[in-house]
Every structure is written in C-alpha cells, then in structure tokens.
Design a protein around this motif. Structure first.
Motif, short mmCIF file in Angstrom:
data_model
loop_
_atom_site.label_atom_id
_atom_site.label_comp_id
_atom_site.label_asym_id
_atom_site.label_seq_id
_atom_site.Cartn_x
_atom_site.Cartn_y
_atom_site.Cartn_z
N ILE A 1 0.82 -1.21 0.00
CA ILE A 1 0.00 0.00 0.00
C ILE A 1 0.85 1.26 0.00
CG2 ILE A 1 -2.08 -0.94 1.09
CD1 ILE A 1 -0.50 0.61 3.64
N ILE B 1 -3.43 2.87 -2.90
CA ILE B 1 -2.19 2.09 -2.91
C ILE B 1 -0.96 2.97 -2.95
CG2 ILE B 1 -3.10 -0.04 -3.94
CD1 ILE B 1 -1.65 1.53 -6.55
N PHE C 1 6.98 -15.76 -2.59
CA PHE C 1 5.58 -15.96 -2.21
C PHE C 1 4.65 -15.59 -3.37
CE2 PHE C 1 1.79 -13.61 -0.63
CZ PHE C 1 1.05 -14.70 -0.20
N LEU C 2 4.86 -14.38 -3.91
CA LEU C 2 4.01 -13.91 -5.01
C LEU C 2 4.22 -14.77 -6.26
CD1 LEU C 2 1.97 -11.63 -4.85
CD2 LEU C 2 3.58 -10.18 -6.05
N CYS D 1 8.40 -10.85 2.59
CA CYS D 1 7.95 -11.59 1.39
C CYS D 1 8.71 -11.16 0.15
CB CYS D 1 6.45 -11.41 1.19
SG CYS D 1 5.97 -9.87 0.37
N ALA E 1 10.81 -10.24 -7.10
CA ALA E 1 11.57 -10.23 -5.84
C ALA E 1 10.87 -11.03 -4.74
CB ALA E 1 11.79 -8.79 -5.37
N SER E 2 9.74 -11.68 -5.05
CA SER E 2 8.94 -12.32 -4.00
C SER E 2 8.60 -13.77 -4.34
CB SER E 2 7.65 -11.53 -3.78
OG SER E 2 6.80 -12.21 -2.88
N ARG F 1 -3.55 -8.15 -8.03
CA ARG F 1 -2.87 -8.68 -6.85
C ARG F 1 -3.73 -8.50 -5.60
NH1 ARG F 1 2.81 -6.04 -5.71
NH2 ARG F 1 1.43 -4.23 -5.91
N THR F 2 -4.31 -7.30 -5.44
CA THR F 2 -5.14 -7.02 -4.26
C THR F 2 -6.33 -7.99 -4.22
OG1 THR F 2 -4.49 -4.70 -4.33
CG2 THR F 2 -6.47 -5.24 -3.07
N LEU G 1 2.13 -17.85 -6.46
CA LEU G 1 0.70 -17.69 -6.77
C LEU G 1 0.43 -17.63 -8.28
CD1 LEU G 1 -0.38 -15.11 -4.04
CD2 LEU G 1 -0.50 -17.60 -3.94
N CYS H 1 -6.55 -10.95 -5.67
CA CYS H 1 -6.10 -12.34 -5.47
C CYS H 1 -5.71 -12.58 -4.03
CB CYS H 1 -4.95 -12.67 -6.41
SG CYS H 1 -5.52 -12.93 -8.11
N LEU H 2 -5.09 -11.60 -3.38
CA LEU H 2 -4.70 -11.78 -1.98
C LEU H 2 -5.89 -11.61 -1.04
CD1 LEU H 2 -1.22 -10.02 -2.01
CD2 LEU H 2 -1.71 -12.47 -2.05
#
Lengths: 289, 289
Positions: free
Chosen positions: A152, B152, B259-260, A161, B256-257, B218-219, B263, B221-222
């Motif tokens: 955000i 954001i 985690f992402l 992450c 860079a993630s 992304r928002t 997905l 999906c999360l």
C-alpha cells in the motif's frame, strides 16, 4: 475436540454438543513433525476421548490431504507433513486439519453468531480469514485472506515476502515490536499504555499502527464487504483500546470521502473475545462430521 | 431477454434455452428515469416477447427492490428509481435489476464456464464483480468489488471519491485518457499502438497503467484468491496486448517475491471475449426464474 497448535504451546478444548467449552488444556509444543504429532497426541490424552478432532496450525495447509508445510516456527519446512493420516492412525479417531487463521475465523463465527465476517489476525504477521455467507473461503490456492502482502506504499519498508510497503510492514505484531521495543512487556500493551499516558512519540507510533490496520480493514471491505470485521491475533488482546484506535483511523480516512463515509467501516469492527480460545473452538467445530 | 443499459446506448439480447444469443439490438439511451424506462421498453419491443427480463445498469442497485440510484451518467441521482416495478407494470413480465459490473461478471461466468472468477471492469472507472464458487458476492452493503477505491499510494493523485492514490487514479479509462490524450481515437488503442511502435513515452505510460491494473489483480487475489481474473470494460477491447502488458507487470512485481511467484497471478488473467455482449448476456441469465 479442537487443538490450536502454536509455536510455543498447543491449546486443546473439549466442547459439548452446543459448542460450549467443557475443558481446556495446554502443553508446550515440541518442534518438528514428530514433536508436533507427540504434542497433539498428548493434548488429546489429557482431554480424554473424543468423537472427532480438529486441528488448527500455522503454515500452508492442504485440508483435503490433512497435511501442512512451511510452518517455519514449528520446525516444519518444505516437506508436506501428513498430520491427519498420522494422527488418525495413532488415535483411532477422525481428524481434520486447517490453517490456524481459518479455524480462528470459524471460532469467531461460532462465538458471535455472525455468519458473514472477516477475521483479521494481527499476530506476528497479518492475515485474514473469510467466512462469506456461512462458508469458509479458502480460495483457489489457499491464498484467500493473505492481505498482509498487499503493498500500500511504494516507498514503504521492505517486507519479508520480498515486496515493498506491504500491509504487514505496518500492521503486524512484528512491525509494532520494531517500532516500539519494550523489553519484557508485550510491545502492544507497552505502546498503548504509553500513548494513553500522553507520550507524544507513543501516540504517533500507535496511530500509524492503527492506520495500517485500518488500511487492511478498508481493503478487505472494498473487496468482499463483510458485515463485520473481527480483530484477532495476539495484538487483539488489547481489546477496546485497539478497536477505538482503528475506528478513529477509519473515520479519519473517511473524512474526505463521502463514499467511504457511507460504508461506515468504523461501525463494523470489533475485537475477538480475549477470554475465549477462539482458534481451538473453531478447530473443534471444523472436526465435527 | 437481457438489457445492458449504458450512458450512451442500451444493448438488448434474446437468448435461447442454452444461453446462446439469438438476436441483438441497440438503442440510444434517453437520460433520466423516464428516459431509461422508455428506452428499455423500446429495446424489449424491438426484441419481441420474453419470458423474463434482466437489466444491468450502472450506479447503486438494490436488487431486492429492483431499484437504482446514483447512476449519474444516466441522469439518475440521489432518488431511488423503481425500475423493476415500473417495467413489470408496463411490460407484464418479471424483471430483475442488477449492477452492470455484476451482470457482466455473470456473463463472463456463462461464457467461460468458470464458476469461480473475478471480473475486473476497466471502464471509465475501475470496479470488480465476484462470483465465488458459483455465487455472486454482493457484500453486506453492495460494496463488494469496489476495488477502484483502495488507495495504494499515499502520494498518489487525488481521486474523485475524495481519497488519495486510489487504484482508479491509475488503472481506469479516465486515468489512461488523462495520461494519453488522443483526440478522436480511443485513448487505450492510441496508447498501446504508440507503445507497440516504440514511442518511449507511450511505453512508460502503458507500463504504469498496466502496473496499476496488476496492483488491482494482486489485491483481489490476496483477498479472495479466485481461479481466474477476467479483464473487462471498455479498455479490455484491447484484448491480448492488454493481457500481455498486465501479465508482464505481474511478473515484474513477483520477481523479488517467492511468495508472489508461487501464486502465478500472470497465468490467471484473460480478456473477456470482445465480440460478445457479456453484460447483456449476464443480465438475461440473471432474469431467468
């Protein structure tokens, strides 16, 4: 019977047919796959016999297979641990396994009687559980409610992450402890006490934390628009002062926006009852056939 | 029969029992409550008789009451217009009314056969429709999917809603037209053509727009983790080049993630079929008893 398996302790409850807690025990959690299994079996033995068992555990859970991985604080890493199969074999009773935030969400539904809510777990990290119109929403890959990793602020702090400016970098127990180191005392309690006593720096840190939680509430409401957001996790032990700080932040965010004002998000938040083992209760309900 | 009531035109379709489009008509929309009713009745007359009618319309819709308000571009403001009651009286057939993004989402489900998806409407503004496990999610106050007003960027542009840095200030047709004024040509087409031709400034504007859409994906999906995100609305007429630009932005965000990356959001997006009247089809299906 429901078990809430945490990094330091495992909490177990036995419920009556109406979902009331009959008995509650806790054991220190032994780390690693075998340790977790031994601890769980011990808690079940402590509580006596059960018709069914539900488990809540941190990490990535596959409820279909009853398996967990990536529960790093429990000494479980990249390999799937087949908790259900192992425990069913050892205990001879049916076992259900679910993510800890999801079982806490089911517990919050049971305790509140509200069947459309989001449970926002402010623990070390930040994550949400969603029960929409009575149904737990896991999502296509189990990532529903991973709100902690929504960025955000492009110039925010680097998140664990790998992204920058994630909600978790502001609105989590870890972020709070970094912003307000407090020695032995729980940082959230220390911070809110200092702010309540008028410490100007504490007020600023508290308000920034509360604004981050409010950002998460707003993001969730503009995504799924639940009737209620229940604040849970370790930080929610603060209770009313936390709800008040977040409600103030939500009202401040809405001040310039008639649209946001019309949603009245401040009226939708409440804290989970601090004296109830919400995750263990939810786990027990999950386990019921 | 399904009607997609827009600010400039009203599009009507008649479907067969299997949901295929038998006939399609369009009429210019007359503004104001009486104009909308006259236009809708005219489209129905053009199409012949129907067993049921569904309407999709912009603005705040109360599906229970079949009423709409705040459809500013249609000349409907703060008063509820009882579309269903009025049309049922004039036409003698059952009428259902729903928000335009929600009917488009139902249409996207019908056309794709995917019963768990988010439809991201990139029109003048930005909003999403959610069908989760086969069920349309409206939310407690009809605000589910109002993703356009998630901020954001604290230093972003002021949004029409009164907040700062909302997704809509970057990822909408309005934002795109402001960033790339193009005279008579549709700005999205002009921008993407210039970028494809190697115009450095156009590439930067396109990539910033695509990154904003990726932020919205992304928002969402999360939050709810859908299997699929369908890009719709006027800007989605771009088709494959839009999907490609947004997928590139999603991959860049995930770089860079781990985690992402896990997905794989880039693999979840697609454009709505440009040659199908998705909202009118969804409206017709909504209207079915």
């Amino acid at each position: 019977m429901g078990l809430d398996i945490g990094a330091t302790k495992t909490l177990g409850v036995r419920l009556d047919d109406d979902g009331r807690v009959l008995e509650q025990v806790r054991e220190p959690t032994e780390p690693g796959p075998e340790g977790i299994l031994r601890t769980a079996a011990q808690v079940v033995t402590d509580l006596g016999s059960a018709a069914s068992i539900g488990l809540g555990i941190p990490g990535l859970v596959d409820p279909e297979r009853g398996a967990v991985k990536h529960a790093v604080n429990l000494g479980v890493d990249g390999e799937w641990v087949p908790l259900r199969a192992e425990l069913e074999q050892r205990l001879g009773v049916s076992v259900a396994v679910e993510n800890d935030v999801n079982v806490a969400t089911l517990g919050a539904v049971a305790l509140s009687g509200i069947r459309d809510l989001v449970y926002l777990s402010i623990g070390t990290g930040l994550a949400a559980g969603l029960v929409l119109d009575g149904t737990l929403r896991r999502g296509a890959t189990g990532a529903a409610g991973e709100i902690g990793h929504v960025p955000i602020d492009p110039s925010g702090a680097l998140c664990q992450c790998g992204q920058r400016g994630c909600l978790e970098t502001v609105a989590s127990g870890r972020a709070l402890a970094e912003a307000w180191p407090s020695g032995d005392e729980p940082p959230a309690q220390a911070l809110f006490a200092a702010a309540a006593a008028g410490d100007v720096k504490a007020i600023a840190v508290r308000d920034r934390f509360a604004a981050g939680v409010a950002d998460a509430v707003r993001t969730l409401c503009l995504s799924v628009d639940p009737t209620t957001i229940v604040l849970g996790g370790g930080v929610a032990h603060l209770g009313a002062p936390l709800v008040e700080a977040v409600a103030d932040a939500l009202r401040a965010q809405a001040a310039a926006s008639p649209f946001l004002t019309s949603l009245d998000l401040a009226a939708r938040i409440r804290a989970v009852p601090a004296d109830q083992p919400v995750a263990a209760i939810g786990a027990a309900l999950l386990g019921r056939p």
